[in-house]
Design a protein around this motif. Sequence first.
Motif, PDB file in Angstrom:
ATOM      1  N   PRO A 143      65.275  -8.985 -55.835  1.00  0.00           N
ATOM      2  CA  PRO A 143      64.901 -10.164 -56.615  1.00  0.00           C
ATOM      3  C   PRO A 143      65.083 -11.464 -55.841  1.00  0.00           C
ATOM      4  O   PRO A 143      65.788 -11.518 -54.826  1.00  0.00           O
ATOM      5  CB  PRO A 143      65.877 -10.116 -57.797  1.00  0.00           C
ATOM      6  CG  PRO A 143      67.097  -9.453 -57.232  1.00  0.00           C
ATOM      7  CD  PRO A 143      66.570  -8.415 -56.268  1.00  0.00           C
ATOM      8  N   THR A 144      64.441 -12.493 -56.340  1.00  0.00           N
ATOM      9  CA  THR A 144      64.712 -13.873 -55.929  1.00  0.00           C
ATOM     10  C   THR A 144      65.072 -14.638 -57.204  1.00  0.00           C
ATOM     11  O   THR A 144      64.979 -14.105 -58.305  1.00  0.00           O
ATOM     12  CB  THR A 144      63.490 -14.530 -55.275  1.00  0.00           C
ATOM     13  OG1 THR A 144      62.516 -14.828 -56.287  1.00  0.00           O
ATOM     14  CG2 THR A 144      62.859 -13.621 -54.225  1.00  0.00           C
ATOM     15  N   ILE A 145      65.459 -15.884 -57.073  1.00  0.00           N
ATOM     16  CA  ILE A 145      65.770 -16.658 -58.279  1.00  0.00           C
ATOM     17  C   ILE A 145      64.497 -17.184 -58.942  1.00  0.00           C
ATOM     18  O   ILE A 145      64.549 -17.726 -60.041  1.00  0.00           O
ATOM     19  CB  ILE A 145      66.769 -17.801 -58.012  1.00  0.00           C
ATOM     20  CG1 ILE A 145      66.200 -18.838 -57.061  1.00  0.00           C
ATOM     21  CG2 ILE A 145      68.086 -17.247 -57.496  1.00  0.00           C
ATOM     22  CD1 ILE A 145      65.607 -20.027 -57.746  1.00  0.00           C
TER      23      ILE A 145
ATOM     24  N   ASP B  18      66.821 -19.255 -52.393  1.00  0.00           N
ATOM     25  CA  ASP B  18      66.178 -18.496 -53.472  1.00  0.00           C
ATOM     26  C   ASP B  18      66.537 -17.017 -53.383  1.00  0.00           C
ATOM     27  O   ASP B  18      66.697 -16.336 -54.406  1.00  0.00           O
ATOM     28  CB  ASP B  18      64.654 -18.630 -53.399  1.00  0.00           C
ATOM     29  CG  ASP B  18      64.140 -19.981 -53.870  1.00  0.00           C
ATOM     30  OD1 ASP B  18      64.890 -20.717 -54.523  1.00  0.00           O
ATOM     31  OD2 ASP B  18      62.965 -20.290 -53.574  1.00  0.00           O
TER      32      ASP B  18
ATOM     33  N   ALA C 167      70.093 -14.991 -55.577  1.00  0.00           N
ATOM     34  CA  ALA C 167      69.692 -13.946 -56.530  1.00  0.00           C
ATOM     35  C   ALA C 167      70.495 -12.661 -56.337  1.00  0.00           C
ATOM     36  O   ALA C 167      70.352 -11.727 -57.128  1.00  0.00           O
ATOM     37  CB  ALA C 167      68.207 -13.647 -56.373  1.00  0.00           C
TER      38      ALA C 167
END
Length: 209
Positions: free
Chosen positions: A24-26, A109, A113
């Motif tokens: 994931p990323t934010i 980012d 996460a």
Amino acid sequence: MPRYARSEREALTELMSTLGPDAPTINEGWTIRDLAAHLVVRERRPDAAAGLVVAPLRGYAERVRREIAALGWAELLGQVRRPPVWSPVSNPLADELANTLEFFIHHEDVRRAQAGWRPRELPAGLDRALWRRTSTLARLALRRFPAHLLVQAPGHGEVATGRGGEPLRLVGTPGELALFLSGRQRIARVQLDGGPELADRLRGTNLGF
């Protein structure tokens, strides 16, 4: 002379390689693969890159991004790691100016996460470079916000902005301010001093780019 755009790019691509395309990323709904495709569009597809900032072209930009995201992971990551020298934003003359803030933000980012992330202690030179860009970003992003807004990075400087009215103060390191002012308020470690309602309004304002 330190090349912070290059070092942030290298750190980001190394982290992407370690975590893999599905981590994931934010950015809501985006995996690392999606973020990598965004960076490739920005640097390699000037026909679509305008859609990152021009609303009527966003649909086309998103279609191109999805096409690029479908590339093999090694190829996609390689295109992020090795930017084209002809690109308007990554050629040797433009790279440091155009990409230091961009790659710092996207590095965070990905970092933020992941479970157990911690704030980095940045080199003093990178802090200075981020403040030069963030002070300009503050003037642009907050110029219409209904407050007398003072943005402060202790040890670096301050910027007064906003439309005027009730006072509000935003304080943080250059990196944390960069995250806040790029629409990442929920992950930025900053201090807001002022009326609670006005502070909450700023936390919820769409500052993204």
